[in-house]
Design a protein around this motif. Structure first.
Motif, mmCIF file in Angstrom:
data_model
loop_
_atom_site.group_PDB
_atom_site.id
_atom_site.type_symbol
_atom_site.label_atom_id
_atom_site.label_comp_id
_atom_site.label_asym_id
_atom_site.label_seq_id
_atom_site.Cartn_x
_atom_site.Cartn_y
_atom_site.Cartn_z
ATOM 1 N N ASP A 99 46.647 14.646 51.067
ATOM 2 C CA ASP A 99 45.902 13.960 50.014
ATOM 3 C C ASP A 99 45.614 12.509 50.382
ATOM 4 O O ASP A 99 44.548 11.986 50.073
ATOM 5 N N LEU A 102 42.774 12.715 53.035
ATOM 6 C CA LEU A 102 41.507 13.095 52.406
ATOM 7 C C LEU A 102 40.968 11.984 51.514
ATOM 8 O O LEU A 102 39.754 11.784 51.421
ATOM 9 N N ASN A 103 41.845 11.235 50.865
ATOM 10 C CA ASN A 103 41.417 10.093 50.060
ATOM 11 C C ASN A 103 40.784 9.023 50.952
ATOM 12 O O ASN A 103 39.748 8.450 50.599
ATOM 13 N N SER A 106 37.394 10.187 51.886
ATOM 14 C CA SER A 106 36.496 10.094 50.743
ATOM 15 C C SER A 106 35.977 8.667 50.581
ATOM 16 O O SER A 106 34.783 8.448 50.382
ATOM 17 N N GLY A 109 33.258 7.861 52.820
ATOM 18 C CA GLY A 109 31.995 8.549 52.620
ATOM 19 C C GLY A 109 31.972 10.008 53.024
ATOM 20 O O GLY A 109 30.907 10.599 53.157
ATOM 21 N N TYR A 110 33.110 10.611 53.195
ATOM 22 C CA TYR A 110 33.175 12.025 53.570
ATOM 23 C C TYR A 110 33.527 12.890 52.374
ATOM 24 O O TYR A 110 34.342 12.509 51.547
ATOM 25 N N ASP A 111 32.896 14.057 52.295
ATOM 26 C CA ASP A 111 33.275 15.103 51.357
ATOM 27 C C ASP A 111 34.001 16.165 52.155
ATOM 28 O O ASP A 111 33.838 16.259 53.366
ATOM 29 N N PHE A 112 34.765 16.973 51.493
ATOM 30 C CA PHE A 112 35.457 18.036 52.188
ATOM 31 C C PHE A 112 35.419 19.302 51.358
ATOM 32 O O PHE A 112 35.267 19.266 50.143
ATOM 33 N N LYS A 113 35.481 20.420 52.067
ATOM 34 C CA LYS A 113 35.540 21.712 51.381
ATOM 35 C C LYS A 113 36.399 22.644 52.225
ATOM 36 O O LYS A 113 36.519 22.475 53.437
#
Length: 120
Positions: A99, A102-103, A106, A109-113
């Protein structure tokens, strides 16, 4: 020539072995280990550490590409610059949570899936 010799002392971060050259310079033995060796010595999941390392490399690359300093990124996420430096250096990779990584991505400027693995 410098030849490491075993030193029973550990780092301030735990049980990571240190070695000492014949001139007395300390070498962090864990920096000379493979990911697999380090993970096994620390009792952590190799694949998890490898995935975290990939994210850390992406964080470092994205931060530099955006022109942000470690201090500026730290301010955006509410941590110290030294924490960003620690994350980017790979120190205690196994202890950094997904987390947090990933934060950071984010904020950069990155998204994740999450997607299914491709069949082998």
């Amino acid at each position: 020539a410098r030849f490491p010799k075993e030193d029973p002392r550990t780092t301030s971060e735990g049980n990571r072995p240190r070695t000492e050259t014949d001139q007395g310079d300390l070498i962090m033995a864990w920096k000379e280990m493979t990911v697999e060796e380090l993970a096994n010595n620390l009792g952590v999941n190799v694949k998890e550490v490898q995935e975290k390392q990939k994210l850390i490399q992406l964080i470092t690359k994205a931060r530099k590409a955006s022109g942000l300093s470690q201090a500026a990124l730290a301010k955006k996420v509410g941590v110290s610059q030294s924490r960003i430096a620690q994350i980017e250096s790979g120190v205690s990779t196994s202890k950094v949570t997904f987390d947090v990584l990933l934060n950071l991505l984010s904020v950069l400027g990155y998204d994740f899936k999450i997607v299914p693995k491709k069949a082998a």
